[in-house]
Design a protein around this motif. Sequence first.
Motif, PDB file in Angstrom:
ATOM      1  N   LEU A  33      11.967  -6.640  -7.353  1.00 16.46           N
ATOM      2  CA  LEU A  33      11.807  -5.451  -6.515  1.00 16.46           C
ATOM      3  C   LEU A  33      10.358  -5.288  -6.053  1.00 16.46           C
ATOM      4  CD1 LEU A  33      14.082  -2.790  -8.255  1.00 16.46           C
ATOM      5  CD2 LEU A  33      14.407  -3.849  -6.010  1.00 16.46           C
ATOM      6  N   LEU A  34       9.414  -5.569  -6.923  1.00 16.98           N
ATOM      7  CA  LEU A  34       8.005  -5.484  -6.524  1.00 16.98           C
ATOM      8  C   LEU A  34       7.669  -6.501  -5.442  1.00 16.98           C
ATOM      9  CD1 LEU A  34       6.231  -4.938  -9.976  1.00 16.98           C
ATOM     10  CD2 LEU A  34       6.678  -3.243  -8.188  1.00 16.98           C
ATOM     11  N   ILE A  35       8.241  -7.687  -5.560  1.00 16.06           N
ATOM     12  CA  ILE A  35       8.015  -8.689  -4.509  1.00 16.06           C
ATOM     13  C   ILE A  35       8.598  -8.218  -3.180  1.00 16.06           C
ATOM     14  CG2 ILE A  35       8.580 -11.046  -3.793  1.00 16.06           C
ATOM     15  CD1 ILE A  35       8.493 -11.854  -6.720  1.00 16.06           C
ATOM     16  N   LEU A  36       9.794  -7.637  -3.235  1.00 14.32           N
ATOM     17  CA  LEU A  36      10.381  -7.093  -2.010  1.00 14.32           C
ATOM     18  C   LEU A  36       9.520  -5.988  -1.430  1.00 14.32           C
ATOM     19  CD1 LEU A  36      14.237  -6.865  -2.690  1.00 14.32           C
ATOM     20  CD2 LEU A  36      13.051  -8.361  -1.097  1.00 14.32           C
ATOM     21  N   ARG A  37       9.022  -5.125  -2.285  1.00 10.37           N
ATOM     22  CA  ARG A  37       8.197  -4.012  -1.807  1.00 10.37           C
ATOM     23  C   ARG A  37       6.890  -4.507  -1.196  1.00 10.37           C
ATOM     24  NH1 ARG A  37       4.082  -0.799  -3.687  1.00 10.37           N
ATOM     25  NH2 ARG A  37       4.133   1.381  -3.004  1.00 10.37           N
ATOM     26  N   TYR A  38       6.379  -5.618  -1.676  1.00  4.42           N
ATOM     27  CA  TYR A  38       5.121  -6.146  -1.143  1.00  4.42           C
ATOM     28  C   TYR A  38       5.295  -6.695   0.270  1.00  4.42           C
ATOM     29  CZ  TYR A  38       0.739  -8.754  -0.956  1.00  4.42           C
ATOM     30  OH  TYR A  38      -0.496  -9.229  -0.593  1.00  4.42           O
ATOM     31  N   PHE A  39       6.434  -7.304   0.551  1.00  3.01           N
ATOM     32  CA  PHE A  39       6.611  -7.969   1.837  1.00  3.01           C
ATOM     33  C   PHE A  39       7.469  -7.169   2.828  1.00  3.01           C
ATOM     34  CE2 PHE A  39       5.732 -11.675  -0.936  1.00  3.01           C
ATOM     35  CZ  PHE A  39       4.644 -12.179  -0.248  1.00  3.01           C
ATOM     36  N   LEU A  40       8.266  -6.227   2.357  1.00  2.33           N
ATOM     37  CA  LEU A  40       9.168  -5.496   3.244  1.00  2.33           C
ATOM     38  C   LEU A  40       9.035  -3.998   3.011  1.00  2.33           C
ATOM     39  CD1 LEU A  40      12.479  -7.578   2.975  1.00  2.33           C
ATOM     40  CD2 LEU A  40      10.954  -7.452   4.949  1.00  2.33           C
ATOM     41  N   PRO A  41       9.178  -3.199   4.071  1.00  2.00           N
ATOM     42  CA  PRO A  41       9.260  -1.751   3.873  1.00  2.00           C
ATOM     43  C   PRO A  41      10.659  -1.378   3.371  1.00  2.00           C
ATOM     44  CG  PRO A  41       9.374  -2.288   6.205  1.00  2.00           C
ATOM     45  CD  PRO A  41       9.132  -3.580   5.485  1.00  2.00           C
ATOM     46  N   LEU A  42      10.749  -0.968   2.121  1.00  2.00           N
ATOM     47  CA  LEU A  42      12.051  -0.757   1.503  1.00  2.00           C
ATOM     48  C   LEU A  42      12.839   0.360   2.174  1.00  2.00           C
ATOM     49  CD1 LEU A  42      11.182  -1.148  -2.286  1.00  2.00           C
ATOM     50  CD2 LEU A  42      12.051  -2.860  -0.698  1.00  2.00           C
ATOM     51  N   ARG A  43      12.176   1.434   2.550  1.00  2.00           N
ATOM     52  CA  ARG A  43      12.894   2.575   3.116  1.00  2.00           C
ATOM     53  C   ARG A  43      13.423   2.282   4.516  1.00  2.00           C
ATOM     54  NH1 ARG A  43       8.942   7.671   1.382  1.00  2.00           N
ATOM     55  NH2 ARG A  43       9.097   7.342  -0.893  1.00  2.00           N
ATOM     56  N   LEU A 101       5.148 -14.909   5.966  1.00  2.00           N
ATOM     57  CA  LEU A 101       5.305 -13.734   5.124  1.00  2.00           C
ATOM     58  C   LEU A 101       4.112 -12.815   5.347  1.00  2.00           C
ATOM     59  CD1 LEU A 101       6.530 -15.399   1.805  1.00  2.00           C
ATOM     60  CD2 LEU A 101       7.906 -14.140   3.469  1.00  2.00           C
ATOM     61  N   THR A 102       4.377 -11.593   5.764  1.00  2.00           N
ATOM     62  CA  THR A 102       3.350 -10.623   6.069  1.00  2.00           C
ATOM     63  C   THR A 102       3.514  -9.419   5.155  1.00  2.00           C
ATOM     64  OG1 THR A 102       3.417 -11.336   8.376  1.00  2.00           O
ATOM     65  CG2 THR A 102       2.249  -9.296   7.902  1.00  2.00           C
ATOM     66  N   ARG A 103       2.426  -8.901   4.685  1.00  2.00           N
ATOM     67  CA  ARG A 103       2.493  -7.776   3.759  1.00  2.00           C
ATOM     68  C   ARG A 103       3.045  -6.539   4.456  1.00  2.00           C
ATOM     69  NH1 ARG A 103      -2.541  -4.984   0.410  1.00  2.00           N
ATOM     70  NH2 ARG A 103      -1.266  -3.425  -0.679  1.00  2.00           N
ATOM     71  N   ARG A 104       4.127  -6.006   3.911  1.00  2.00           N
ATOM     72  CA  ARG A 104       4.801  -4.783   4.346  1.00  2.00           C
ATOM     73  C   ARG A 104       5.358  -4.863   5.768  1.00  2.00           C
ATOM     74  NH1 ARG A 104       3.326  -0.368   1.115  1.00  2.00           N
ATOM     75  NH2 ARG A 104       3.082  -1.175  -0.997  1.00  2.00           N
ATOM     76  N   ASN A 105       5.284  -6.017   6.418  1.00  2.00           N
ATOM     77  CA  ASN A 105       5.749  -6.089   7.800  1.00  2.00           C
ATOM     78  C   ASN A 105       6.324  -7.473   8.105  1.00  2.00           C
ATOM     79  OD1 ASN A 105       6.282  -5.017  10.300  1.00  2.00           O
ATOM     80  ND2 ASN A 105       4.274  -5.484  11.142  1.00  2.00           N
ATOM     81  N   THR A 106       6.974  -8.094   7.143  1.00  2.00           N
ATOM     82  CA  THR A 106       7.591  -9.394   7.368  1.00  2.00           C
ATOM     83  C   THR A 106       8.833  -9.240   8.231  1.00  2.00           C
ATOM     84  OG1 THR A 106       6.810 -10.151   5.219  1.00  2.00           O
ATOM     85  CG2 THR A 106       8.569 -11.410   6.233  1.00  2.00           C
ATOM     86  N   ALA A 107       8.978 -10.117   9.201  1.00  2.00           N
ATOM     87  CA  ALA A 107      10.178 -10.090  10.036  1.00  2.00           C
ATOM     88  C   ALA A 107      11.403 -10.383   9.180  1.00  2.00           C
ATOM     89  CB  ALA A 107      10.054 -11.105  11.169  1.00  2.00           C
ATOM     90  N   PRO A 164      -8.691   0.293   2.527  1.00  2.00           N
ATOM     91  CA  PRO A 164      -7.502   1.101   2.210  1.00  2.00           C
ATOM     92  C   PRO A 164      -6.243   0.277   2.000  1.00  2.00           C
ATOM     93  CG  PRO A 164      -8.735   2.052   4.050  1.00  2.00           C
ATOM     94  CD  PRO A 164      -9.319   0.703   3.782  1.00  2.00           C
ATOM     95  N   GLU A 165      -6.182  -0.929   2.591  1.00  2.00           N
ATOM     96  CA  GLU A 165      -4.998  -1.759   2.452  1.00  2.00           C
ATOM     97  C   GLU A 165      -5.019  -2.598   1.185  1.00  2.00           C
ATOM     98  OE1 GLU A 165      -2.388  -1.663   4.320  1.00  2.00           O
ATOM     99  OE2 GLU A 165      -3.225  -0.194   5.698  1.00  2.00           O
ATOM    100  N   SER A 166      -6.131  -2.587   0.449  1.00  2.00           N
ATOM    101  CA  SER A 166      -6.208  -3.390  -0.765  1.00  2.00           C
ATOM    102  C   SER A 166      -5.445  -2.727  -1.900  1.00  2.00           C
ATOM    103  CB  SER A 166      -7.680  -3.604  -1.157  1.00  2.00           C
ATOM    104  OG  SER A 166      -8.314  -2.353  -1.367  1.00  2.00           O
ATOM    105  N   SER A 167      -5.244  -3.486  -2.957  1.00  2.00           N
ATOM    106  CA  SER A 167      -4.480  -2.994  -4.099  1.00  2.00           C
ATOM    107  C   SER A 167      -5.293  -1.981  -4.892  1.00  2.00           C
ATOM    108  CB  SER A 167      -4.086  -4.171  -4.995  1.00  2.00           C
ATOM    109  OG  SER A 167      -5.238  -4.821  -5.491  1.00  2.00           O
ATOM    110  N   PRO A 168      -4.634  -1.116  -5.674  1.00  2.00           N
ATOM    111  CA  PRO A 168      -5.382  -0.156  -6.507  1.00  2.00           C
ATOM    112  C   PRO A 168      -6.316  -0.835  -7.493  1.00  2.00           C
ATOM    113  CG  PRO A 168      -3.068   0.476  -6.340  1.00  2.00           C
ATOM    114  CD  PRO A 168      -3.182  -0.893  -5.730  1.00  2.00           C
TER     115      PRO A 168
END
Length: 710
Positions: free
Chosen positions: A29-39, A445-451, A336-340
Amino acid sequence: MLDTVSAPSPVPSEIFALVATIVVSGVALLILRYFLPLRATPAFYLVPIFFAIFLPAAIVLLVPIDLSSSARTEDAATRGIWLPDRVLLVSWRITYWLTFALTWFILPILAEYSDAGHREPYAKLMYSLRSNAQYYAIVLGASCIGLISIFVTYGFSFSSLKDVVMALAYCWGLIFVIYLMGHGLVSIPRQLFRNANLNGRLRRLQSHAPALYEKMEDSLLKLEDVEAQVAELKRRKIGSARDFDDWIEELAELAGIPDSGLAPPSDPALGAQVRAIPTVITEQYMATLARELIRARHARSRYVIEWNRLVQEAAETKAVLDSATSKKLEIGEANPESSPWSRTTILTPYTRYLLHYHVMPYVRIFLGSVLSLASVSIIWSEIFKVFGQRFSISIIRFTVVHHWVDSKPQVGFGGQVVSTLWILYMCAAAFTSITEVKVWRGRALTRRNTAYESAFWYSQQVAKLSVPLSYNFVTLLSEDIYTKTTFYQFLGKIIDFTPLGRWFDFLFPIFILLPVFATLFGMYGRVRRFLGFGLVITDDDEEEGEPGRRSYAAAGSWREGRDLIDRDLSGHSLSRRRDEARPRAAGAGQGRSAPVLSIPPARGGGASPVRSPVRGGGAAARRAGSSRDAWEEPTEDENFFQLLGHRMKNTVDTFESPRWLQEIGEGVRKPKWMGGSDGNEGGSGGGGGGRPSDFRRWFGGGNDEGRVRL
């Protein structure tokens, strides 16, 4: 009865396996969340992609459990996690057939469905089925020979058909696994070794910057062209365009075009080209336009994110290098786009300097050395697998099997941990190569915006390669071990059913040497130059194993990349000004077609003077001024022989003849019939101030004209 009472209970192992499965699900799920917007992603997209990631991870967990269950130790203290044979068989059946269905049917159909461009679900489904029909026809045609031979030899039955399908699927996946894993086993340690050199890392980032910046600009131009077509289509309110008003409005909203539309292009020729839309608007044209718009938006977002990441890495590397003088490393403003974790500041500037400048390079060298030994061990075991059963020379076997009872191998908990690490490294080598080898039709593979189409394709490759890679690892062990596993009883017997399948499984892994040598000695760059795709040697060839073959064009490319990065860090980038101007031109908060990620500010002073990026003839322009630059500022990562060769070449190029050689012939006068005179006028030598001698004057040609008259 006593044996039944003293028999070990599988309940603790089952609880551990259940907890591990939950953890693996969370990681997926974390991998999915990193590459795709889940909502924003539809559920019927998320569920197949989730299982395509979860099932290979479950296989990595299931293989060590199967090894320990079939060869578990008698000592309870060293006994690993084990499960009953029936539970293992059911787990393998569910995992394998779900993976098979995802790989060959569900994911390919959904990938083309998401990339169809049509508006109605039925039209999308028909487009997907037509697109995949060609793929299925090729696969079926390639497997007909194997099907016919098996049916003739063993007869036609459902069991034989199932066995042939499983064996062919394994062989097809093994071909890709061996190639990708061989490439990754070399590239991963080599990348760690190269990143240990901070100067070389910064130079490579700067060398890659011009090409990446040009791709980003090209993606912007492509997106602008498609958006201009959508705007022109939106302004057309007559004819067949009325039948697609709602569809056109959706495309305009997707492109961020306001109600007033976009302004016409300033170039009349470009405007005429953009407005070249057909007179009759059809559904096929609308679907093609929608597909091009979605691809252009994702391509623009991909290159923007890659460029921002490259700029950030270059800025951080330069800051580490600059901290050598002040002994302090300031991180500046966080992205701002970097990890916590990266935004958290715990260390002081001095300790941060010690960590990044002194400690981390040695850590990378240590990890690179360990992974290099692991790569050598895997390659050794693959090559000598066919002899390892008799001579016992498989390195992986000795690291997994720690217990021997009466010449009977046993796998304990330590062997399970080691086997898990081996499988994870082999998977990392294969899956990393998928993202590095750029032959996949522009997918990324694009962070949060993969086709969606790219997400389906990459998850399909992960699911396709997991089973062949896991079984290939199992066969690297002793035959006394893996033939007793449930995995072998389920899949291995089918592969060994015919002599052809057995010898293919044992001999084909030897071809891992081809991608290993191709990556190690830079064969990819040589093939590109031989075919005419890479006439100029750049730093990319050095990355492929050709150190020392660096051209002057490469020296100019890293300087151009350095200027581009400095200009972007100072906020004077052309793309940034264009992105800031687009919302103002389109309207308040409208017209932005791609996410503009924030870029960390410059860590040093002002930006250095820059050159505008060169298109088309950029390589020739960089070669023209590279000889002077190479003499004034030699590259820092050259070895002694490269530096000596540069100095010798520059010395020969700037060599001037001695004075005595230039004065030869000054005392010799030409006769008048040859055009000479007694005075300085028409003298032949370099002295006297006359024009130099030219043999073309003998034939009536002048020096200024440059012609010979006969």
